[in-house]
Enzyme design. Structure first.
Site, PDB file in Angstrom:
ATOM      1  N   ASP A  50      45.485  42.390 -23.212  1.00 46.93           N
ATOM      2  CA  ASP A  50      46.051  42.980 -24.420  1.00 46.93           C
ATOM      3  C   ASP A  50      45.051  43.915 -25.096  1.00 46.93           C
ATOM      4  O   ASP A  50      43.989  43.472 -25.552  1.00 46.93           O
ATOM      5  CB  ASP A  50      46.433  41.837 -25.375  1.00 46.93           C
ATOM      6  CG  ASP A  50      47.543  42.210 -26.323  1.00 46.93           C
ATOM      7  OD1 ASP A  50      47.680  43.393 -26.653  1.00 46.93           O
ATOM      8  OD2 ASP A  50      48.281  41.299 -26.750  1.00 46.93           O
ATOM      9  N   ASP A  51      45.366  45.200 -25.134  1.00 48.48           N
ATOM     10  CA  ASP A  51      44.541  46.214 -25.831  1.00 48.48           C
ATOM     11  C   ASP A  51      43.219  46.511 -25.121  1.00 48.48           C
ATOM     12  O   ASP A  51      42.259  46.947 -25.766  1.00 48.48           O
ATOM     13  CB  ASP A  51      44.248  45.804 -27.279  1.00 48.48           C
ATOM     14  CG  ASP A  51      45.466  45.833 -28.179  1.00 48.48           C
ATOM     15  OD1 ASP A  51      46.564  46.119 -27.688  1.00 48.48           O
ATOM     16  OD2 ASP A  51      45.320  45.568 -29.384  1.00 48.48           O
ATOM     17  N   CYS A  88      52.347  46.884 -27.207  1.00 44.35           N
ATOM     18  CA  CYS A  88      52.546  45.482 -26.795  1.00 44.35           C
ATOM     19  C   CYS A  88      53.917  45.173 -26.207  1.00 44.35           C
ATOM     20  O   CYS A  88      54.078  45.058 -24.998  1.00 44.35           O
ATOM     21  CB  CYS A  88      52.297  44.557 -27.982  1.00 44.35           C
ATOM     22  SG  CYS A  88      50.625  44.596 -28.639  1.00 44.35           S
ATOM     23  N   ARG A  92      55.612  44.938 -22.319  1.00 47.66           N
ATOM     24  CA  ARG A  92      55.991  43.621 -21.791  1.00 47.66           C
ATOM     25  C   ARG A  92      57.436  43.609 -21.300  1.00 47.66           C
ATOM     26  O   ARG A  92      57.746  43.048 -20.251  1.00 47.66           O
ATOM     27  CB  ARG A  92      55.762  42.550 -22.858  1.00 47.66           C
ATOM     28  CG  ARG A  92      54.301  42.312 -23.112  1.00 47.66           C
ATOM     29  CD  ARG A  92      53.981  41.569 -24.402  1.00 47.66           C
ATOM     30  NE  ARG A  92      52.623  41.927 -24.762  1.00 47.66           N
ATOM     31  CZ  ARG A  92      51.534  41.409 -24.196  1.00 47.66           C
ATOM     32  NH1 ARG A  92      51.656  40.461 -23.288  1.00 47.66           N
ATOM     33  NH2 ARG A  92      50.331  41.820 -24.546  1.00 47.66           N
ATOM     34  N   LYS A 145      51.053  35.081 -23.916  1.00 48.80           N
ATOM     35  CA  LYS A 145      51.819  35.755 -24.972  1.00 48.80           C
ATOM     36  C   LYS A 145      53.184  36.214 -24.442  1.00 48.80           C
ATOM     37  O   LYS A 145      53.245  36.924 -23.444  1.00 48.80           O
ATOM     38  CB  LYS A 145      50.986  36.940 -25.473  1.00 48.80           C
ATOM     39  CG  LYS A 145      51.665  37.873 -26.447  1.00 48.80           C
ATOM     40  CD  LYS A 145      50.675  38.950 -26.874  1.00 48.80           C
ATOM     41  CE  LYS A 145      51.328  40.052 -27.678  1.00 48.80           C
ATOM     42  NZ  LYS A 145      50.350  41.066 -28.138  1.00 48.80           N
ATOM     43  N   HIS A 147      56.178  37.612 -26.656  1.00 47.99           N
ATOM     44  CA  HIS A 147      56.339  38.819 -27.474  1.00 47.99           C
ATOM     45  C   HIS A 147      57.481  39.734 -27.042  1.00 47.99           C
ATOM     46  O   HIS A 147      57.387  40.959 -27.164  1.00 47.99           O
ATOM     47  CB  HIS A 147      55.018  39.605 -27.520  1.00 47.99           C
ATOM     48  CG  HIS A 147      54.944  40.563 -28.689  1.00 47.99           C
ATOM     49  ND1 HIS A 147      54.166  41.698 -28.675  1.00 47.99           N
ATOM     50  CD2 HIS A 147      55.572  40.551 -29.886  1.00 47.99           C
ATOM     51  CE1 HIS A 147      54.286  42.339 -29.820  1.00 47.99           C
ATOM     52  NE2 HIS A 147      55.147  41.665 -30.563  1.00 47.99           N
ATOM     53  N   HIS A 231      43.041  41.545 -27.897  1.00 48.03           N
ATOM     54  CA  HIS A 231      43.763  41.971 -29.106  1.00 48.03           C
ATOM     55  C   HIS A 231      43.124  41.329 -30.343  1.00 48.03           C
ATOM     56  O   HIS A 231      42.608  40.216 -30.276  1.00 48.03           O
ATOM     57  CB  HIS A 231      45.220  41.532 -28.978  1.00 48.03           C
ATOM     58  CG  HIS A 231      46.172  42.116 -29.974  1.00 48.03           C
ATOM     59  ND1 HIS A 231      46.152  41.810 -31.307  1.00 48.03           N
ATOM     60  CD2 HIS A 231      47.199  42.995 -29.813  1.00 48.03           C
ATOM     61  CE1 HIS A 231      47.133  42.463 -31.927  1.00 48.03           C
ATOM     62  NE2 HIS A 231      47.779  43.192 -31.042  1.00 48.03           N
ATOM     63  N   ASP A 352      48.361  46.157 -21.374  1.00 48.77           N
ATOM     64  CA  ASP A 352      49.653  46.589 -21.919  1.00 48.77           C
ATOM     65  C   ASP A 352      49.602  47.964 -22.574  1.00 48.77           C
ATOM     66  O   ASP A 352      50.631  48.612 -22.768  1.00 48.77           O
ATOM     67  CB  ASP A 352      50.191  45.549 -22.908  1.00 48.77           C
ATOM     68  CG  ASP A 352      49.274  45.319 -24.105  1.00 48.77           C
ATOM     69  OD1 ASP A 352      48.102  45.740 -24.071  1.00 48.77           O
ATOM     70  OD2 ASP A 352      49.734  44.687 -25.086  1.00 48.77           O
ATOM     71  N   ASN A 353      48.414  48.409 -22.940  1.00 47.66           N
ATOM     72  CA  ASN A 353      48.236  49.731 -23.545  1.00 47.66           C
ATOM     73  C   ASN A 353      46.751  50.030 -23.571  1.00 47.66           C
ATOM     74  O   ASN A 353      45.933  49.221 -23.129  1.00 47.66           O
ATOM     75  CB  ASN A 353      48.833  49.802 -24.962  1.00 47.66           C
ATOM     76  CG  ASN A 353      48.544  48.589 -25.836  1.00 47.66           C
ATOM     77  OD1 ASN A 353      49.436  47.817 -26.156  1.00 47.66           O
ATOM     78  ND2 ASN A 353      47.286  48.399 -26.189  1.00 47.66           N
ATOM     79  N   LYS A 413      46.015  53.383 -28.122  1.00 49.28           N
ATOM     80  CA  LYS A 413      47.263  52.634 -28.264  1.00 49.28           C
ATOM     81  C   LYS A 413      48.214  53.276 -29.273  1.00 49.28           C
ATOM     82  O   LYS A 413      47.792  53.777 -30.302  1.00 49.28           O
ATOM     83  CB  LYS A 413      46.900  51.211 -28.725  1.00 49.28           C
ATOM     84  CG  LYS A 413      48.067  50.306 -29.115  1.00 49.28           C
ATOM     85  CD  LYS A 413      47.517  48.979 -29.628  1.00 49.28           C
ATOM     86  CE  LYS A 413      48.610  48.051 -30.139  1.00 49.28           C
ATOM     87  NZ  LYS A 413      48.053  46.781 -30.628  1.00 49.28           N
TER      88      LYS A 413
END
Length: 573
Positions: A50-51, A88, A92, A145, A147, A231, A352-353, A413
């Site tokens: 994540d991130d 995010c 996903r 996660k 989300h 994240h 994810d980004n 992002k």
């Protein structure tokens, strides 16, 4: 000869029709490339962090210690132009459904914005990877996660889940065991002694348990590991943070230069691409209040010593989170090796980004007891400095370090310039990928994960599922790339919060909301510094028309209007 406007219109209509035909044919292309399922189906482990920035891993030029991921890269395949969906939950839902976010109903975040592509819930015309692989005799598990809103994973073909209790949450406190849940209820859940719980460890603990359960059932395992790290809120064990403090006291300017040089030596970036200037601080309520909107990240040496130490601690915490992810992936690799399963397990790793630039160069903090939207940059000194990243703290690392994490790409992002949608990508599968240590530079997309899972598992992608008509997959199987073949030509389109892009061959058309389209030659200028829009107006017009056809087909349009963006920065005119 005089320009004929009717001819131009016909050309645009033809280009748009051609795109529609090509995209419509992708499911046919997938079928033609479909790999016959082996006698023994491989495990499939999809790891999405994540991130994470483009250059954070050691195998992508970073200084963070990631030996286990680097080993997977050395024995497997790195892809340098793998794209996500910029944020995010859009990424996903694309991963899980094989569709673009707006097609799946989650074009922005989990908010109903009143348009079909922006309802904030998964549309009925979607089917998810776990649902299809369970029908292909896989044990399906998710750890981490979710989300993508409710109903949660147990209604989406998942046999075992451990992760966020709140299915709508974008982040949780990594020290809070109570924020995590094991499903189905009544199944074994690990317990942790007070002061020992850490989310990255717990996500891996349960992932390893799920692999063991698949073995007991004598089934191949589909495991989706969705780490919430790195994240914000940035949390990590203190000893790991201390390990990186001195490294980052040298500052983001030196870190960027060192990464750029390593990436060139590794063959990850072209020597023709310049190192981008320090990034623009994007407008938001925090940067507006601080008077920093539309300014550039300051030079490290221009900051006072206390601020530099505070910022180094933030980046050290972020690096510690990445280090911890790698250590935990090492534990999972050991488990697969001991079980004799590593050679026939496909492991895919990506983010994810791009790195998160929220919200100003000095990062942000949320003091204890404050609303989570009350993000303010705080200068931590003394005991507060030593406590950064520990229980009770909530912080982010800011625009300056995000710029370093995405070296040498532009932006981060939430934006569809390269820094927002590009991820380090590693694929490892000794029995299926014969490209040990190679680097592949062909564009690919997060929607390709569904197509790849269907391909190698022997699953069938349906036209109908649970009484609903299902949209065709948008992605293509990565198996041809894994075999060293040239992927079929394709056009990729992007949109997030009215930032838009089209990738066609070596060309990329991109825009910041209401600003003019920019055109870049990705072979010569992937850092997006030399805007060629004025030199190639016809190409701009044709690619913009292609984007519009895609946007209408994929429920991007009609859609909400998002706040005004930044003006084009110097170097992008």
């Amino acid at each position: 000869m005089k320009n004929n406007p009717l001819k131009n219109v016909s050309r645009l209509i033809f280009a748009a029709a051609l795109l529609t035909t090509l995209i419509g044919c992708q499911s046919t292309q997938n079928a033609s490339h479909k790999t016959e399922a082996k006698n023994k189906q491989p495990n499939i482990i999809v790891i999405m962090v994540d991130d994470l920035g483009y250059s954070d891993l050691g195998s992508f030029g970073g200084e963070i210690e990631t030996p286990h991921l680097d080993s997977l890269a050395e024995d497997g395949l790195r892809m340098t132009q793998f794209y996500n969906s910029a944020r995010c939950c859009p990424s996903r839902v694309s991963l899980l459904t094989g569709l673009h976010p707006q097609q799946a109903g989650i074009g922005n975040m989990l908010i109903d914005r009143g348009f079909p592509g922006y309802r904030g819930v998964i549309a009925d015309h979607c089917v998810m990877v776990p649902q299809l692989l369970r029908e292909a005799n896989y044990f399906t598990a998710v750890s981490g996660k979710w989300h993508v809103n409710v109903p949660g994973p147990m209604s989406r073909g998942v046999d075992a889940y451990y992760g966020f209790k709140n299915m709508r949450a974008h982040s949780e406190d990594s020290w809070d065991e109570g924020a995590f849940i094991r499903l189905p209820e009544g199944e074994d859940k690990r317990s942790y002694k007070p002061g020992t719980f850490y989310a990255t460890d717990a996500i891996t603990d349960h992932a390893i348990d799920f692999l063991a359960e698949a073995r007991e059932r004598k089934q191949p395992c589909f495991l989706y590991m969705a780490y919430n790290a790195p994240h914000f809120p940035l949390h990590a064990p203190k000893e790991l943070i201390d390990k990186y403090q001195k490294t980052y006291e040298k500052g983001w300017d030196k870190i960027r230069e060192q990464r750029y040089q390593r990436m060139q030596k590794m063959g990850l970036v072209s020597k023709h691409w310049p190192l981008t200037p320090r990034s623009i601080v994007l407008p938001n309520r925090i940067s507006d209040a601080q008077g920093l909107s539309n300014t550039r990240v300051p030079a490290w040496d221009s900051l006072d010593e206390e601020r530099r130490i505070d910022l180094a601690r933030r980046m050290a915490t972020y690096a510690a989170m990445v280090d911890s992810i790698d250590q935990n992936i090492g534990r999972m690799i050991d488990d697969l090796e001991k079980a004799g399963e590593l050679d026939n397990t496909l492991i895919l790793f990506f983010s994810d980004n791009g790195a998160s630039g929220e919200h100003v160069p000095f990062g942000f903090d949320i003091p204890p007891g404050e609303n989570k939207f009350n993000k303010v940059p705080i200068l931590n000194t003394g005991k507060a400095l030593d406590n950064m990243g520990q229980a009770g703290t909530y912080m982010g690392y800011g625009t300056g370090w995000a710029c370093a994490s995405n070296t040498p790409l532009s932006f981060y992002k939430r934006y569809v310039h390269e820094g927002g949608i590009s991820t380090p990508f590693i694929a490892h599968w000794p029995k299926g990928i014969r490209r040990s240590g190679e680097i592949d530079r062909q564009p690919a997309h997060i929607t390709d994960i569904m197509a790849t899972c269907v391909d190698i598992s022997g699953a069938n992608y349906p036209r109908q599922f649970n009484g609903n008509k299902i949209l065709p997959m948008e992605g293509l199987s990565l198996m041809p790339i894994f075999k060293g073949e040239k992927a079929p030509p394709r056009t990729l389109c992007f949109d997030h919060e009215n930032t838009r892009a089209v990738r066609q061959g070596k060309w990329k058309l991109v825009k910041l909301r209401e600003e003019a389209w920019e055109l870049y030659d990705m072979e010569q200028d992937r850092v997006e510094m030399n805007n060629l829009a004025k030199k190639h107006p016809q190409r701009v017009e044709e690619m913009a028309a292609i984007w519009k056809v895609w946007a209408k087909r994929c429920q991007v349009l009609p859609g909400p209007i998002f706040p005004k963006s930044i003006p084009a920065p110097p170097g992008k005119q």
